[in-house]
Design an enzyme around this catalytic site. Structure first.
Site, PDB file in Angstrom:
ATOM      1  N   ASP A   1      82.063  10.518  42.355  1.00  0.00           N
ATOM      2  CA  ASP A   1      80.868  10.410  42.633  1.00  0.00           C
ATOM      3  C   ASP A   1      80.790   9.126  43.935  1.00  0.00           C
ATOM      4  OD1 ASP A   1      78.021   9.928  42.453  1.00  0.00           O
ATOM      5  OD2 ASP A   1      78.599   7.986  41.516  1.00  0.00           O
TER       6      ASP A   1
ATOM      7  N   SER B   1      78.469  14.601  45.513  1.00  0.00           N
ATOM      8  CA  SER B   1      77.140  13.602  45.371  1.00  0.00           C
ATOM      9  C   SER B   1      76.071  14.193  45.775  1.00  0.00           C
ATOM     10  CB  SER B   1      77.632  12.451  46.371  1.00  0.00           C
ATOM     11  OG  SER B   1      76.627  11.758  46.878  1.00  0.00           O
ATOM     12  N   ASN B   2      75.207  13.422  44.933  1.00  0.00           N
ATOM     13  CA  ASN B   2      73.517  13.877  45.187  1.00  0.00           C
ATOM     14  C   ASN B   2      73.003  13.752  46.649  1.00  0.00           C
ATOM     15  OD1 ASN B   2      72.870  14.355  42.630  1.00  0.00           O
ATOM     16  ND2 ASN B   2      72.100  12.585  42.013  1.00  0.00           N
TER      17      ASN B   2
ATOM     18  N   THR C   1      79.907   4.448  42.710  1.00  0.00           N
ATOM     19  CA  THR C   1      81.226   4.680  42.466  1.00  0.00           C
ATOM     20  C   THR C   1      82.304   4.318  43.548  1.00  0.00           C
ATOM     21  OG1 THR C   1      80.707   6.289  40.795  1.00  0.00           O
ATOM     22  CG2 THR C   1      82.956   6.261  41.502  1.00  0.00           C
TER      23      THR C   1
ATOM     24  N   ARG D   1      66.690   1.739  43.297  1.00  0.00           N
ATOM     25  CA  ARG D   1      67.715   2.570  42.939  1.00  0.00           C
ATOM     26  C   ARG D   1      67.193   3.429  41.586  1.00  0.00           C
ATOM     27  NH1 ARG D   1      71.824   5.974  43.140  1.00  0.00           N
ATOM     28  NH2 ARG D   1      73.516   5.622  41.591  1.00  0.00           N
TER      29      ARG D   1
ATOM     30  N   ASN E   1      78.380   6.096  36.991  1.00  0.00           N
ATOM     31  CA  ASN E   1      77.095   6.198  36.443  1.00  0.00           C
ATOM     32  C   ASN E   1      77.007   7.084  34.987  1.00  0.00           C
ATOM     33  OD1 ASN E   1      75.273   5.296  38.620  1.00  0.00           O
ATOM     34  ND2 ASN E   1      76.826   6.706  39.805  1.00  0.00           N
TER      35      ASN E   1
ATOM     36  N   SER F   1      83.295   8.684  37.716  1.00  0.00           N
ATOM     37  CA  SER F   1      82.034   8.269  38.235  1.00  0.00           C
ATOM     38  C   SER F   1      81.747   6.920  37.522  1.00  0.00           C
ATOM     39  CB  SER F   1      81.005   9.020  37.666  1.00  0.00           C
ATOM     40  OG  SER F   1      79.714   8.716  38.082  1.00  0.00           O
TER      41      SER F   1
ATOM     42  N   LYS G   1      72.588  16.394  39.915  1.00  0.00           N
ATOM     43  CA  LYS G   1      73.360  16.197  38.657  1.00  0.00           C
ATOM     44  C   LYS G   1      72.455  15.285  37.838  1.00  0.00           C
ATOM     45  CE  LYS G   1      76.619  13.623  41.174  1.00  0.00           C
ATOM     46  NZ  LYS G   1      77.947  12.719  41.337  1.00  0.00           N
TER      47      LYS G   1
ATOM     48  N   PHE H   1      75.154   8.598  33.472  1.00  0.00           N
ATOM     49  CA  PHE H   1      74.517  10.003  33.155  1.00  0.00           C
ATOM     50  C   PHE H   1      75.447  10.968  33.814  1.00  0.00           C
ATOM     51  CE2 PHE H   1      73.401  11.290  37.507  1.00  0.00           C
ATOM     52  CZ  PHE H   1      73.215  10.204  38.121  1.00  0.00           C
ATOM     53  N   ASP H   2      76.297  10.584  34.815  1.00  0.00           N
ATOM     54  CA  ASP H   2      76.928  11.515  35.478  1.00  0.00           C
ATOM     55  C   ASP H   2      78.144  11.892  34.633  1.00  0.00           C
ATOM     56  OD1 ASP H   2      77.809  12.982  37.861  1.00  0.00           O
ATOM     57  OD2 ASP H   2      78.506  11.197  39.031  1.00  0.00           O
TER      58      ASP H   2
END
Lengths: 239, 239
Positions: free
Chosen positions: B9, B115-116, B13, B40, B174, B172, B148, B176-177
């Protein structure tokens, strides 16, 4: 405008999700405010994430998971008895004081709820609060196995009431729900309940201020609600 | 374990999203901290909501919308010059100090970003930070037109690298990721960077503490990462 159905969001719109605060404070002391806000923020996050991931669990499960997260995040052990008491409050949230009168005044069209809540949660809630008799339908996203703002959720209104979306007024206090309902094609009234953030004079936001900052404004999706009202009783004037 | 690809990520990350704080503080004074955290949080929310709504706009657009929201929410006018300066920082975020060394040490397998971020954002970022040469691929969810944790995003790895998911280690910070990548079927290493919330002794959480409370813990999705590491350089030990 002439609408054939008025469809309300439940949590935050007819029912005050902040009404858990007395109990979180009783049970978690000075951490009650943080638990209250993190619980709700995570509950919403988990609905969006499970919807996007395609891994549906119903809102009762999500409400429990987000409560676990909230308690742990502030260092409170999520014991079974503590969680049971808090979860039960979600079946008996306070309706907004004007909810009963507002629904009672809307007799010229169908009245319904469309909510992320599970069928069981919503049924318990509308009976506990005495508004079941004022509704023609209580529609849970359980039927679509995803969460708002997935268009499949809003599509349940026509499938249930047999009324096309052009004839529906959707009412929500939640900015993401307003955006989703507009994107779907409903006419939408936003209950602007949280008001502007109180943060402007206090750079150090507490949990409630940050919650209001995150959830109290219209979202920046380039879509505006058709109507902005301050309270549920104002909805009757839109008909 | 033997992996054929390690996929990272980007935001949070390899790159420190908190590195906008110096500039938000310079430009917004004592509201900089709140702007940083709300920006964010909203950026993530908007990615999930647009993904769930099926109304994709790329991450540059979402980053701008969420910045507008954050500034307005604390009473700062989102002027064009202010927004331009802050948006440009997103093209030049600080990499974590160990990112270069960590990527340099992983020579026995393919190295990639998923990545987003939009294709343009990511390309600018990896070149500005000097890590472009250390990567075999930079994969943007732009290709899937969703975000994601939609499984379609994680599927881009096999489509791009021609390496099946069983042979991929996804990294990652994150939560959620981590949950989304596990649900998809990757082996996952969680960089537990934010650490536990500092809230336990302070019932009045400020924006940074609330951000850590919301984002610093593993999510309650019933899925655990395969590995938990404290820093990017620990990833090499997993191979």
């Amino acid at each position: 405008m002439s609408f054939r159905a008025i469809v309300f969001d439940a949590y935050g719109t007819l029912y005050d999700v902040q009404s858990v605060l007395a109990l979180t404070t009783e049970l978690c002391g000075d951490k009650g405010e943080a638990v209250t806000q993190i619980w709700r923020l995570k509950q919403l996050e988990y609905s969006w994430l499970r919807g996007l991931m395609g891994d549906y669990e119903d809102f009762w499960s999500i409400t429990r998971s987000s409560l676990n997260f909230a308690l742990k995040s502030v260092g409170v052990e999520p014991t079974r008895s503590l969680c049971e008491r808090l979860m039960n409050k979600y079946l008996d949230l306070d309706p907004y004081p004007e909810a009963h009168a507002a629904l009672s005044s809307l007799t010229q069209c169908k009245r319904a709820i469309l909510s992320n809540g599970s069928t069981h949660m919503l049924s318990t809630l509308v009976h506990a609060s005495g508004i079941a008799a004022l509704l023609d339908a209580v529609i849970s996203v359980d039927l679509a196995r995803t969460y708002k703002p997935n268009p499949a959720c809003y599509a349940l209104v026509e499938q249930t009431l047999d009324i096309p979306k052009a004839d529906v007024l959707f009412v929500s206090s939640n900015g993401f729900d307003v955006a989703g309902a507009k994107h779907f094609g409903f006419k939408v009234a936003w209950i602007q309940r949280a008001g502007p953030s109180t943060s402007q004079s206090d750079p150090r936001l507490g949990p409630s201020q940050l919650f209001r900052a995150l959830r109290g404004r219209a979202e920046e999706f380039g879509q505006q609600p058709d109507y902005r009202v301050g309270t549920l009783t104002d909805v009757a004037s839109l008909l």
